[in-house]
Motif scaffolding. Structure first.
Motif, PDB file in Angstrom:
ATOM      1  N   ILE A 140       0.831  -1.203   0.000  1.00 24.25           N
ATOM      2  CA  ILE A 140       0.000   0.000   0.000  1.00 24.25           C
ATOM      3  C   ILE A 140       0.869   1.259   0.000  1.00 24.25           C
ATOM      4  CG2 ILE A 140      -1.622   1.351   1.390  1.00 24.25           C
ATOM      5  CD1 ILE A 140      -2.877  -1.318   2.259  1.00 24.25           C
ATOM      6  N   SER A 141       1.910   1.281   0.821  1.00 20.70           N
ATOM      7  CA  SER A 141       2.790   2.455   0.859  1.00 20.70           C
ATOM      8  C   SER A 141       3.546   2.627  -0.452  1.00 20.70           C
ATOM      9  CB  SER A 141       3.781   2.340   2.022  1.00 20.70           C
ATOM     10  OG  SER A 141       4.629   1.219   1.854  1.00 20.70           O
ATOM     11  N   ALA A 142       3.883   1.512  -1.124  1.00 20.96           N
ATOM     12  CA  ALA A 142       4.605   1.601  -2.393  1.00 20.96           C
ATOM     13  C   ALA A 142       3.718   2.149  -3.503  1.00 20.96           C
ATOM     14  CB  ALA A 142       5.144   0.229  -2.783  1.00 20.96           C
ATOM     15  N   MET A 143       2.423   1.903  -3.421  1.00 16.11           N
ATOM     16  CA  MET A 143       1.516   2.347  -4.483  1.00 16.11           C
ATOM     17  C   MET A 143       1.359   3.861  -4.524  1.00 16.11           C
ATOM     18  SD  MET A 143       0.405  -0.125  -6.394  1.00 16.11           S
ATOM     19  CE  MET A 143      -1.039   0.610  -7.145  1.00 16.11           C
ATOM     20  N   ASP A 144       1.596   4.538  -3.405  1.00 16.04           N
ATOM     21  CA  ASP A 144       1.452   5.999  -3.413  1.00 16.04           C
ATOM     22  C   ASP A 144       2.788   6.702  -3.154  1.00 16.04           C
ATOM     23  OD1 ASP A 144       1.823   5.507  -0.762  1.00 16.04           O
ATOM     24  OD2 ASP A 144      -0.072   6.369  -0.073  1.00 16.04           O
ATOM     25  N   VAL A 145       3.889   6.099  -3.587  1.00 19.54           N
ATOM     26  CA  VAL A 145       5.203   6.709  -3.422  1.00 19.54           C
ATOM     27  C   VAL A 145       5.249   8.031  -4.186  1.00 19.54           C
ATOM     28  CG1 VAL A 145       6.169   5.458  -5.401  1.00 19.54           C
ATOM     29  CG2 VAL A 145       7.690   6.328  -3.623  1.00 19.54           C
ATOM     30  N   PHE A 146       5.859   9.038  -3.574  1.00 16.39           N
ATOM     31  CA  PHE A 146       5.937  10.334  -4.247  1.00 16.39           C
ATOM     32  C   PHE A 146       7.280  11.037  -4.038  1.00 16.39           C
ATOM     33  CE2 PHE A 146       5.524  14.975  -4.025  1.00 16.39           C
ATOM     34  CZ  PHE A 146       5.184  15.236  -5.342  1.00 16.39           C
ATOM     35  N   ALA A 147       7.671  11.246  -2.786  1.00 15.38           N
ATOM     36  CA  ALA A 147       8.850  12.068  -2.497  1.00 15.38           C
ATOM     37  C   ALA A 147      10.114  11.584  -3.211  1.00 15.38           C
ATOM     38  CB  ALA A 147       9.080  12.142  -0.991  1.00 15.38           C
ATOM     39  N   PRO A 148      10.450  10.287  -3.191  1.00 14.65           N
ATOM     40  CA  PRO A 148      11.674   9.854  -3.893  1.00 14.65           C
ATOM     41  C   PRO A 148      11.627  10.143  -5.392  1.00 14.65           C
ATOM     42  CG  PRO A 148      10.919   8.160  -2.384  1.00 14.65           C
ATOM     43  CD  PRO A 148       9.821   9.170  -2.471  1.00 14.65           C
ATOM     44  N   ILE A 149      10.454   9.963  -5.996  1.00 17.16           N
ATOM     45  CA  ILE A 149      10.321  10.227  -7.433  1.00 17.16           C
ATOM     46  C   ILE A 149      10.500  11.717  -7.709  1.00 17.16           C
ATOM     47  CG2 ILE A 149       8.795  10.068  -9.429  1.00 17.16           C
ATOM     48  CD1 ILE A 149       9.743   7.354  -8.419  1.00 17.16           C
ATOM     49  N   GLN A 150       9.869  12.551  -6.897  1.00 13.20           N
ATOM     50  CA  GLN A 150       9.936  13.991  -7.089  1.00 13.20           C
ATOM     51  C   GLN A 150      11.367  14.499  -6.945  1.00 13.20           C
ATOM     52  OE1 GLN A 150       8.305  16.464  -8.069  1.00 13.20           O
ATOM     53  NE2 GLN A 150       9.105  18.286  -7.068  1.00 13.20           N
ATOM     54  N   ILE A 151      12.088  14.011  -5.952  1.00 16.53           N
ATOM     55  CA  ILE A 151      13.422  14.530  -5.670  1.00 16.53           C
ATOM     56  C   ILE A 151      14.473  13.932  -6.598  1.00 16.53           C
ATOM     57  CG2 ILE A 151      15.238  14.639  -3.907  1.00 16.53           C
ATOM     58  CD1 ILE A 151      12.983  14.613  -1.811  1.00 16.53           C
ATOM     59  N   LEU A 152      14.372  12.631  -6.883  1.00 15.66           N
ATOM     60  CA  LEU A 152      15.438  11.945  -7.609  1.00 15.66           C
ATOM     61  C   LEU A 152      15.303  12.041  -9.127  1.00 15.66           C
ATOM     62  CD1 LEU A 152      15.711   8.712  -5.439  1.00 15.66           C
ATOM     63  CD2 LEU A 152      17.350  10.596  -5.521  1.00 15.66           C
TER      64      LEU A 152
END
Length: 278
Positions: free
Chosen positions: A207-219
Motif C-alpha cells: 500500500i505504501s509503495a503504491m502511493d510513493v511520491f517524495a523519492p520520485i519527485q526529488i530523484l
C-alpha cells in the motif's frame, strides 16, 4: 471512540468525498473555472495512455519493492534473531533509516548515485564503469526501488524479529527430536507461524509503495522519459503543474480504488495461506 470517529471523518471520509466531487468537474483555478462535467474525466482516463503507462510503472515499482523489502527483512530477521555478538548494533544500523526524514534520506542517496557520485567512484577504483543510475531508463526505476528498500526494511525486520521470537520453542524442539533439520524446522514450523505477520508486512509495504511520491519527485521527476512516472507523481503534475484539478482528482479516485482492490485481494486470499485463518 468519538475522537477516532471524528478524526476519520475529518481527515479521511470528508476529504475523499470532496475529491470525488471535484473529479466530476472541470476545475482550473488559474482561469477560475469550476464546471460540471459528470463522468467525462473518468471516461477520459480510460483512453489516456499516460495514465495506463503510469499505472504500469506503479505496479512494477510496488511489486519490486514489496518482494525485495520483505525478502531482505526476513533474511535480516533470521540472522539478527541469533544470539551472536553485535546483533544489537546491527539491528540499530538497519533500523536507523526508518526514523530518518525521507527527504534527507533521498538527498543523501541522490549524491551517492549521481554519475560522479560515491557509488560510481567506488566502482571506478575496482575498474568498473558505473551507469548513470538516475538518467538511464534501464536503471532509474530499479535505483529508486533499492533506495526505498533500504529506507523501510528496518521496520519490517523488527516485525519479523518479533514474530520469530513468538514462535513456541517447544514446537521447534519437538521437531528436532523427530529428526527435522534447521531448514525443515523453519519451513514447516517457523514460517507457517509467521504468516500473520507476513500478511501484515506485505499489505503495509504494498500500500505504501503504491502511493510513493517524495523519492520520485526529488530523484527523477518522473524521468528519464516516463520510466519513473508513477501514478501519484502524475497526479501531482496534473494538479499543480497543469492546473487541472478535476482530472487530477479523478486520477486520485482511481488510485484509491486500485489500492483498495489490491488490499482486498490480499485480505481475501489470507485463508489459503495464513496460519489459524478459517
Amino acid at each position: 471512540m468519538a475522537p477516532v470517529i471524528v478524526g476519520v471523518l475529518a481527515l479521511g471520509l470528508v476529504p475523499f468525498g470532496y475529491v470525488i466531487w471535484y473529479a466530476l468537474h472541470d476545475w482550473n483555478p488559474l482561469v477560475a473555472t469550476f464546471d460540471w462535467v459528470g463522468g467525462d474525466n473518468f471516461r477520459a482516463l480510460l483512453s489516456d495512455s499516460t495514465v495506463w503507462a503510469s499505472l504500469g510503472v506503479t505496479f512494477t515499482f510496488a511489486i519490486l519493492l514489496m518482494v525485495l523489502n520483505v525478502t531482505l527483512a526476513m533474511v535480516l530477521a533470521v540472522l539478527l534473531v541469533q544470539k551472536l555478538p553485535g546483533t544489537t548494533t546491527f539491528r540499530t544500523f538497519f533500523f536507523s533509516p526508518v526514523i530518518v526524514s525521507t527527504v534527507a534520506w533521498v538527498l543523501i542517496w541522490n549524491f551517492l548515485v549521481a554519475s560522479n557520485g560515491g557509488i560510481n567512484g567506488f566502482l571506478a577504483t575496482i575498474g568498473i564503469s558505473g551507469p548513470n543510475w538516475l538518467r538511464d531508463p534501464s536503471w532509474a526505476l530499479v535505483t529508486v526501488v533499492v533506495i526505498q528498500v533500504f529506507k523501510g526494511v528496518g521496520m519490517n525486520m523488527i516485525l519479523f524479529i518479533a514474530a520469530l521470537q513468538n514462535v513456541p520453542g517447544d514446537l521447534k524442539e519437538a521437531a528436532r527430536i523427530d529428526g527435522a533439520g534447521p531448514r525443515r524446522v523453519f519451513t514447516s514450523i517457523t514460517l507457517p507461524l509467521m504468516t500473520p505477520t507476513i500478511l501484515l508486512v506485505t499489505m503495509i509495504t504494498l500500500i505504501s509503495a503504491m502511493d510513493v511520491f517524495a523519492p520520485i519527485q526529488i530523484l527523477t521527476e518522473g524521468g528519464p522519459g516516463r520510466s519513473t512516472t508513477v501514478i501519484s507523481y502524475l497526479l501531482y503534475r496534473t494538479a499543480f503543474v497543469q492546473q487541472d484539478f478535476g482530472y487530477a482528482s479523478a486520477i486520485g479516485v482511481v488510485l484509491f480504488f486500485v489500492v483498495l482492490a489490491m488490499a482486498a485481494l490480499q485480505w481475501g486470499t489470507r485463508k489459503k495461506w495464513v496460519h489459524d485463518e478459517v
